[in-house]
Structure formats: C-alpha cells, structure tokens
Design a protein around this motif. Structure first.
Motif, PDB file in Angstrom:
ATOM      1  N   ILE A 321       0.826  -1.220   0.000  1.00 55.20           N
ATOM      2  CA  ILE A 321       0.000   0.000   0.000  1.00 55.20           C
ATOM      3  C   ILE A 321       0.859   1.269   0.000  1.00 55.20           C
ATOM      4  O   ILE A 321       0.356   2.381   0.112  1.00 55.20           O
ATOM      5  CB  ILE A 321      -0.990   0.041   1.193  1.00 55.20           C
ATOM      6  N   ALA A 323       2.889   2.496   2.221  1.00 53.10           N
ATOM      7  CA  ALA A 323       2.726   3.289   3.448  1.00 53.10           C
ATOM      8  C   ALA A 323       3.971   4.137   3.691  1.00 53.10           C
ATOM      9  O   ALA A 323       5.084   3.724   3.342  1.00 53.10           O
ATOM     10  CB  ALA A 323       2.489   2.366   4.628  1.00 53.10           C
ATOM     11  N   ALA A 324       3.765   5.291   4.270  1.00 55.08           N
ATOM     12  CA  ALA A 324       4.896   6.178   4.567  1.00 55.08           C
ATOM     13  C   ALA A 324       5.843   5.498   5.557  1.00 55.08           C
ATOM     14  O   ALA A 324       5.423   4.629   6.327  1.00 55.08           O
ATOM     15  CB  ALA A 324       4.374   7.484   5.147  1.00 55.08           C
ATOM     16  N   TRP A 326       7.181   6.556   8.260  1.00 50.71           N
ATOM     17  CA  TRP A 326       6.851   6.744   9.684  1.00 50.71           C
ATOM     18  C   TRP A 326       5.754   5.769  10.130  1.00 50.71           C
ATOM     19  O   TRP A 326       5.784   5.240  11.238  1.00 50.71           O
ATOM     20  CB  TRP A 326       6.432   8.186   9.986  1.00 50.71           C
ATOM     21  N   LEU A 327       4.790   5.482   9.202  1.00 52.78           N
ATOM     22  CA  LEU A 327       3.699   4.578   9.561  1.00 52.78           C
ATOM     23  C   LEU A 327       4.226   3.136   9.676  1.00 52.78           C
ATOM     24  O   LEU A 327       3.872   2.397  10.600  1.00 52.78           O
ATOM     25  CB  LEU A 327       2.579   4.664   8.517  1.00 52.78           C
ATOM     26  N   PHE A 512      -0.888  -1.354  24.093  1.00 51.39           N
ATOM     27  CA  PHE A 512      -0.978  -0.767  22.755  1.00 51.39           C
ATOM     28  C   PHE A 512      -0.657   0.734  22.820  1.00 51.39           C
ATOM     29  O   PHE A 512       0.191   1.245  22.092  1.00 51.39           O
ATOM     30  CB  PHE A 512      -2.401  -0.989  22.213  1.00 51.39           C
ATOM     31  N   ILE A 516       2.740   2.932  21.513  1.00 54.93           N
ATOM     32  CA  ILE A 516       2.680   4.094  20.607  1.00 54.93           C
ATOM     33  C   ILE A 516       3.386   5.296  21.250  1.00 54.93           C
ATOM     34  O   ILE A 516       4.160   6.000  20.598  1.00 54.93           O
ATOM     35  CB  ILE A 516       1.209   4.447  20.264  1.00 54.93           C
TER      36      ILE A 516
ATOM     37  N   ALA B   3      -3.635   5.695   1.561  1.00 53.21           N
ATOM     38  CA  ALA B   3      -3.607   4.515   2.437  1.00 53.21           C
ATOM     39  C   ALA B   3      -2.943   4.858   3.763  1.00 53.21           C
ATOM     40  O   ALA B   3      -3.400   4.450   4.841  1.00 53.21           O
ATOM     41  CB  ALA B   3      -2.874   3.378   1.744  1.00 53.21           C
ATOM     42  N   THR B   4      -1.860   5.626   3.692  1.00 53.94           N
ATOM     43  CA  THR B   4      -1.145   6.022   4.915  1.00 53.94           C
ATOM     44  C   THR B   4      -2.058   6.826   5.830  1.00 53.94           C
ATOM     45  O   THR B   4      -2.140   6.574   7.034  1.00 53.94           O
ATOM     46  CB  THR B   4       0.104   6.874   4.557  1.00 53.94           C
ATOM     47  N   LEU B   7      -4.911   4.432   7.234  1.00 55.32           N
ATOM     48  CA  LEU B   7      -4.417   3.460   8.227  1.00 55.32           C
ATOM     49  C   LEU B   7      -3.878   4.163   9.474  1.00 55.32           C
ATOM     50  O   LEU B   7      -4.209   3.803  10.618  1.00 55.32           O
ATOM     51  CB  LEU B   7      -3.338   2.586   7.577  1.00 55.32           C
ATOM     52  N   GLY B   8      -3.046   5.191   9.227  1.00 57.39           N
ATOM     53  CA  GLY B   8      -2.499   5.945  10.360  1.00 57.39           C
ATOM     54  C   GLY B   8      -3.615   6.578  11.176  1.00 57.39           C
ATOM     55  O   GLY B   8      -3.602   6.551  12.412  1.00 57.39           O
ATOM     56  N   ILE B  11      -5.434   3.959  13.308  1.00 57.39           N
ATOM     57  CA  ILE B  11      -4.640   3.546  14.482  1.00 57.39           C
ATOM     58  C   ILE B  11      -4.698   4.627  15.563  1.00 57.39           C
ATOM     59  O   ILE B  11      -4.952   4.344  16.735  1.00 57.39           O
ATOM     60  CB  ILE B  11      -3.173   3.262  14.084  1.00 57.39           C
ATOM     61  N   LEU B  12      -4.487   5.864  15.135  1.00 57.37           N
ATOM     62  CA  LEU B  12      -4.475   6.954  16.122  1.00 57.37           C
ATOM     63  C   LEU B  12      -5.871   7.162  16.723  1.00 57.37           C
ATOM     64  O   LEU B  12      -6.005   7.448  17.913  1.00 57.37           O
ATOM     65  CB  LEU B  12      -3.937   8.241  15.500  1.00 57.37           C
TER      66      LEU B  12
END
Lengths: 666, 48
Positions: A321, A323-324, A326-327, A512, A516, B3-4, B7-8, B11-12
């Motif tokens: 996907i 993803a960045a 950082w993610l 969790f 984070i 997507a980032t 998804l991010g 989660i947050l």
C-alpha cells in the motif's frame, strides 16, 4: 419487590460456596476461590424463573449478624435495611453445626428465609445423610433445598422456592426457645420497643440483640430499661442457640460410613506442620515457577512463529500500500514489537494461573495463611493479613481490596503497604525475559528468587514497622480451613480464562497505547521527527535519569524510559525494551540474543539484569494499584507516602545489591 | 498517501478512543486497566 423483580440476598458463612452458586444462577463469572473472604463487596446479578425476574445479591461471608469487620457490616446492613424480599441462606451442608448459627439468627430476624444446602456432593462423598423432612420442621418450616453449585444440581428447585416463598414473612418466628428468664426479658423489651418504635418490624430480633448489648442495636433503638439490662446475656444466648443446633444436628444428620475427613487431617499434619509447613509452601511455589518456565517455554514457540508470520505479512502489506516510512515504523517497531512481544508470554501466564487455580481450588492456599501465621505474628501481623498477599501473586489490585477483611485500620494499611511486594503476574514477563537472557539453565531459579525476595522484604518491613509502631495486631488467627478437594475443572477453567482474557485485553489497550507513546518519544524530538534516536524526547528524558540509575548498574537511558513507562503496567517494561531496542520478537532466541548483545556493549551483565528485576519487583506499583490504594485508604497523603517509600526502597536495595555484587566480583 | 492517512488515522483514532475510555474508567473508580477487570468492583459493575 422492585419493578416486579424479587430481590434475593445470598447470605452464608465464608467459603460455603455462595459466589459459586451466584455464578451458577446468574451466569456471572465472579472470582471464587477455596478460601474464606474472597467476596468483600456485595454484587448483584439477575436470574429468571418461569417469567419471574429476580435480582440476586451476593454478600460477603459472615459467621453471624453481630458484625465487626467491613464485610460483616456490608452483609448485615444489606439484610437489615435494604429492600430484600427473601434471604437465601447458603450453608455448607458438610459442616452443618457451624453454618446453622447464622441460620438461627436469620430465622429470628423474621424475613422470609430459604435454606440452600450447598455441597451436597461432599456430604454424599463423606457418607453422610441429611433428613430433609425433619430439618425444615426444626427450622420453623422454611423451605430447605439441597443444591450443589459445583455440579449445578438443585438450582431450578431453589429458584422455584424463591418464586413461591418470597412473601412468607414471620417476624415473630420462634425457632430457638431460650430459658424462661431470657424469654421473659425478650417479651418486656419487645413491649417497650413496640411502644417506642411503632414502625419497627423485627421486634424479637432487635430485643435479642439489645439483650446481647449489640452496639448497632443499642445505637439505633436505645431503651432505658435498667432492670432488664442488668447484665450482658450474649454468652447465654449464644450457648442456648448452639444447644438447639446440636439437637437439630443430632436429629437430622446420619453417617452411613466412616467420614473421609480424616484424609484432610492427615494431609494437614504434613502440609501445615510447624517446621515443614513453610519449606513445603516455598517448594510448591518453586515447582509452580519451574513449570511456568519449562512448559511455558515449550509452548511459546508457537506464538513466536505466529508473530514472525504476522510481522512478515504486515511488512508485505505496508509495502504494497506504499505506506509512509513513519507509519511502517510505528506499526512494525512500535505496535507489533510492543504488543506482539507481550503476547508471546501468554503461555507462561497461562501455566502460572493454571497452577495457582489448582492450588486455590484444592484448598491448599488457605493453608498458606495458617502456615504463615506464626511468622506474621512475630512481625506484628496476623495470618489473616497474608491472605490478601497470596491474592497479590495474581494481581495487586484485588489483593489491595481484599485487605478490607482485616478489622483494624492499622492492619489494613500495613497489609496495603506490603501487598505490592508480592510478585504479581505482570512482573512475570520481566523475570522470564531477563533471567532467560542472563541466567541460562538457572533462569527459573533466578525468577523464583524474586518471589522469595518479595516475601522476605514484606516480612522485614512488617518487622521494622512493628518495632516502631505501637498497636501491632497480635491477635490469634481464627480461620476455617476448608477440606481438600479435587479441583473443579469448570472453576479453574473460568479462573484461567478470565486471566488470559484480561491479559489479552491489556495487550490490546494499555500496552498498545504505551507502545505508541514510547515509539513517539523515540522518534520525535523538539524539532519534529528525528532520524538519530539520541535527539529524541525519550533519550533526553532517559539521559536525565542515567546518573541516578548508574549506581544501581542501570545507567542506560533506555532503562530509565522503560522504568517510567512501566508505571502504566509492569509488562510495559518489556514492551518498552522491544520498542527501545527495535527488536520485534523479543521473547524468541534471536530476539534475546540480539538484545543481550546490545546490552553487553554497555557492560550490562547478569548482575545488572538481576538488579533490574529486583528494582521492578520493589518499585512503585502500576497506576491501577496506586488508584486502588487511594480508594481503599481514602488518603492521597498516605498513597503518596507509600509510592515514595517504595521508590526509595527499590532504589536503595538495588544500589546496595549492585555495589556489593560488584565488590564480590559477580 | 491515501492509504497512509487512512491506516495511520485509524490507528491513532483507536488509540485516542482507548485512552479516553481508560481515563474515564479510572476516574469512575473502575480499574480494569490494571487488574484486567478482575477486581470485585469491576466485576460488580459488569454483572449489573
């Protein structure tokens, strides 16, 4: 009756199976254990029988309605003052003589009473027989229902009795006929009570309590009858009640064969021996931890493989996907490393609670208090104070709450102070990880030494306090030791499942979030996201702590951060190490090897690891425990003092052990 | 990028909801966060 629902109170002696019966009827999963005093608060649940809804209230166990400790007051107050329609008096039918004393008091009260004769399976096993026709006749014709909460028999009959007999109040019920002198005085008092308190329903019960000079009754219904209250009739009333109980038991109880209770006595002769009792207890606990380590380690492979597969799948997914960075880092290095790392300890937790569950349900754990009574007596506490501490091996929060069973405020506070030193299950992952990394084949021994150290520290502190503080409780422990029994699969199943479920829920919530937060403070600094971890908030915070922790052999900034985060929950110390060192599968052989190599580069060896475990054992308990201590003591000042004391103690002990260990060349 | 963000964000959002819920539970005196819901106070509330 409230909203057409019958309100039913479950009253009975400690450890007669009220909560097991309550759970069986309501489908609740309240904590049960084979020792007295597990229930310290009243709890409510609902049940239904043929369209009739009922509110069931489970009350703490009491021996009589003359109350001194908090749980006794809770029960008495509920039975007396609340809108209870019917009392289900649960008795251990295998110990009728003792259980019927409370029954007699409840009958005198005059409220509708149903007698639930629990543990009928044990009665049969012991070759006893109870005449179920004669017994109700001798108890004022109340319904008597044989039940077995464990085997779930007789439950419908009990609910049927509740539905059909909840209105049968008889305030003037005479079951025990006292001597002419006492009966005459009761009549006089009743007459005066009627005049002075016309709305008072329970005249006979109140009159008897006044004759016994019961503090609460004297406060609520004062009468000036000097000629009646010339002396305290409490002893005579108790004796006459017991005489009647003896008559009842003689008439309704038969033995078909010789009692098997002798087996319990034989086992107790060894297990509660004045010299061998303590070593046997320590031996049993050692066996529990060896099992926890060895079987737990054998099972953890499955979890490690699962975690690795999940990690690979997560990486593939995140790449697909796009993803960045950082993610990806947050998910892989933060969440999966933190939460996943903790989940791999689940087999150890499972084995620990399975073993503790078996020990509790078999009846052994209550012997521990008896065995420890002598030692506790020498340090100014009774063995009763040790019961909450035994609970502390599971979780400190309910253990702190269980200290309510102690009568004296001072004893309660002392027990609350000492309970956090018992190693709760949250500390187990810390011990498993560090002892496996640094102590090889002696890992289980190193971890077990933490449990013993916790016990010793608690005893030494109690001793010191008793030297400096007057008013130490030197009272003799008076507790009933339940018979040994074959552990019940369902009870243990519920117990272990609850613990496993809680562990999973904690991993998905507290751990969790903590993972984070730790990831955030390691990847962000004052100038935003950082590539060099030494510029992160975490490193800055940890570096402040480094010089303070250095004398205890923990002079690494990562350890400082992990210890602070461990205040949210002790397992978080381990998940923090995963995140801090970027190790995704910390409990695997590869993960441990990678971590011990990093630690070794900083000169962190076996002695440092031992001191770290020691510090985690002794330092400030988790936030939930601190909040519970505040709730139980109702004092922020005391809670704060306790937190500071434990922090200082942990620090001083750690520094001392590290310095002495270094001098000795460890 | 989308997507980032999704998804991010999820989660947050989950973390924020859990954090708020935990704080409210602790304020109410329901200490499930630490005892795993095993203390008698929590059980009492669950069974009602």
């Amino acid at each position: 009756m409230k909203n057409n629902m019958i309100q039913v109170a479950f009253v009975g002696n400690p450890n007669c199976g009220k909560t097991t019966l309550f759970n069986a009827l309501t489908g609740a999963n309240l904590k049960v254990a084979n020792w007295p005093g597990v229930t310290v608060e009243k709890k409510e649940g609902t049940a239904s029988y043929k369209g009739q809804k009922m509110i069931l209230v489970d009350l703490p166990g009491i021996y009589s309605l003359t109350s001194y400790s908090i749980e006794e007051k809770v029960s008495r107050q509920c039975v007396m003052e609340e809108d209870i329609d019917v009392i289900v008096n649960v008795i251990d039918a295998s110990s009728m003589e003792r259980n019927l004393y409370l029954t007699m008091q409840l009958l005198e009260l005059g409220k509708p009473v149903i007698l639930a004769m629990n543990m009928m399976d044990i009665v049969k096993e012991r070759g006893m027989e109870i005449d179920n026709h004669r017994l109700p006749e001798m108890l004022g014709d109340i319904p008597v229902v044989p039940v077995s909460a464990r085997k779930r028999t007789g439950l419908n009959v009990l609910l049927h009795a509740v539905k059909h007999h909840h209105y049968e109040e008889s305030p003037q019920r005479h079951v025990v006929e006292y001597s002419a002198e006492i009966e005459e005085k009761i009549s006089i008092i009743e007459r005066h009570l009627k005049e002075r308190y016309p709305s008072l329903k329970y005249l006979r019960w109140t009159a008897i309590k006044l004759l016994e000079r019961d503090e609460l009754a004297l406060l609520q219904y004062p009468l000036e009858l000097d000629e009646v209250f010339q002396k305290n009739y409490e002893k005579e009333i108790i004796n006459q009640k017991y005489n009647y109980i003896e008559e009842v038991v003689d008439e309704v109880l038969f033995y078909r064969k010789e009692s098997t209770a002798g087996m319990t006595d034989k086992a107790d002769a060894v297990l509660t021996h004045s010299i061998w009792g303590v070593p046997i207890f320590l031996g049993i606990m050692a066996a529990v931890f060896f099992l926890t380590f060895n079987i737990g380690d054998a099972l953890k492979g499955v979890f490690e493989t699962g975690l690795e597969a999940f990690l690979a799948a997560a990486n593939t997914f995140l790449t697909r996907i796009q993803a960045a960075d950082w993610l990806t880092s947050l998910i892989v290095d933060g969440i999966i490393a933190g939460v996943g790392g903790i989940l791999t300890f689940l087999p150890n937790i499972f084995i620990l609670f399975l073993a503790l569950g078996i020990l509790e349900d078999s009846g052994y754990m209550s012997r521990v208090a008896y065995v420890m009574d002598k030692i506790m007596g020498r340090v100014g506490l009774s063995g009763k104070a040790f019961l909450p501490m035994v609970l502390g091996f599971g979780c400190t929060v309910p253990a702190v709450m269980a200290s309510r069973t102690l009568e004296k405020e001072e004893d309660r506070k002392r027990s609350i102070l000492l309970t956090p030193f018992m190693s709760c299950s949250a500390r187990l992952p810390i011990y498993v990880l560090f002892s496996s990394m640094f102590f090889g084949e002696h890992a289980a021994l190193a971890a077990f030494s933490m449990y013993v150290t916790g016990l010793l520290v608690a005893i030494v502190i109690a001793l010191i306090i008793s030297r400096f503080q007057k008013g130490s409780s030197q009272g003799t422990l008076l507790m009933e030791l339940p018979e040994y029994k074959l552990p019940n699969g369902r009870t243990i199943g519920i117990y272990v499942w609850e613990k496993v479920k809680d562990y999973l829920s904690k991993a998905g919530t507290t751990i969790f979030i903590a993972s984070i937060v730790i990831w955030f403070i390691l990847n962000f600094g004052i100038h935003g996201m950082v590539t060099d971890v030494t510029e992160s908030f975490g490193a800055v915070l940890g570096h402040w702590m480094e010089p303070v922790l250095a004398p205890a052999g923990m002079g690494m900034w990562q350890i400082g951060v992990a210890l602070i985060s461990g205040l949210s929950a002790k397992e978080v110390v381990v998940s923090s190490f995963s995140v801090l060192f970027g190790i995704s599968n910390i409990n695997s052989a590869d993960g441990m090897s990678a971590m011990s190599q990093i630690l070794a580069q900083h000169g962190f060896g076996a002695l440092n690891a031992y001191v770290l475990m020691l510090f985690c054992l002794l330092y400030t308990p988790c936030m939930a425990t601190i909040a519970t201590i505040k709730k139980e003591t109702n004092s922020w000042k005391y809670t704060l003092k306790l937190v500071i004391f434990q922090l200082l103690l942990a620090y001083l002990v750690s520094v001392a052990v590290f310095q002495v260990g270094s001098l000795l060349g460890f | 990028m989308t997507a980032t963000i999704i998804l991010g964000g999820l989660i947050l959002l989950y973390a924020a909801i859990v954090a708020v819920w935990k704080i409210r539970e602790i304020k109410k005196g329901n200490f499930c966060s630490g005892c795993g819901g095993n203390c008698s106070g929590c059980k009492s509330k669950k069974s009602k």
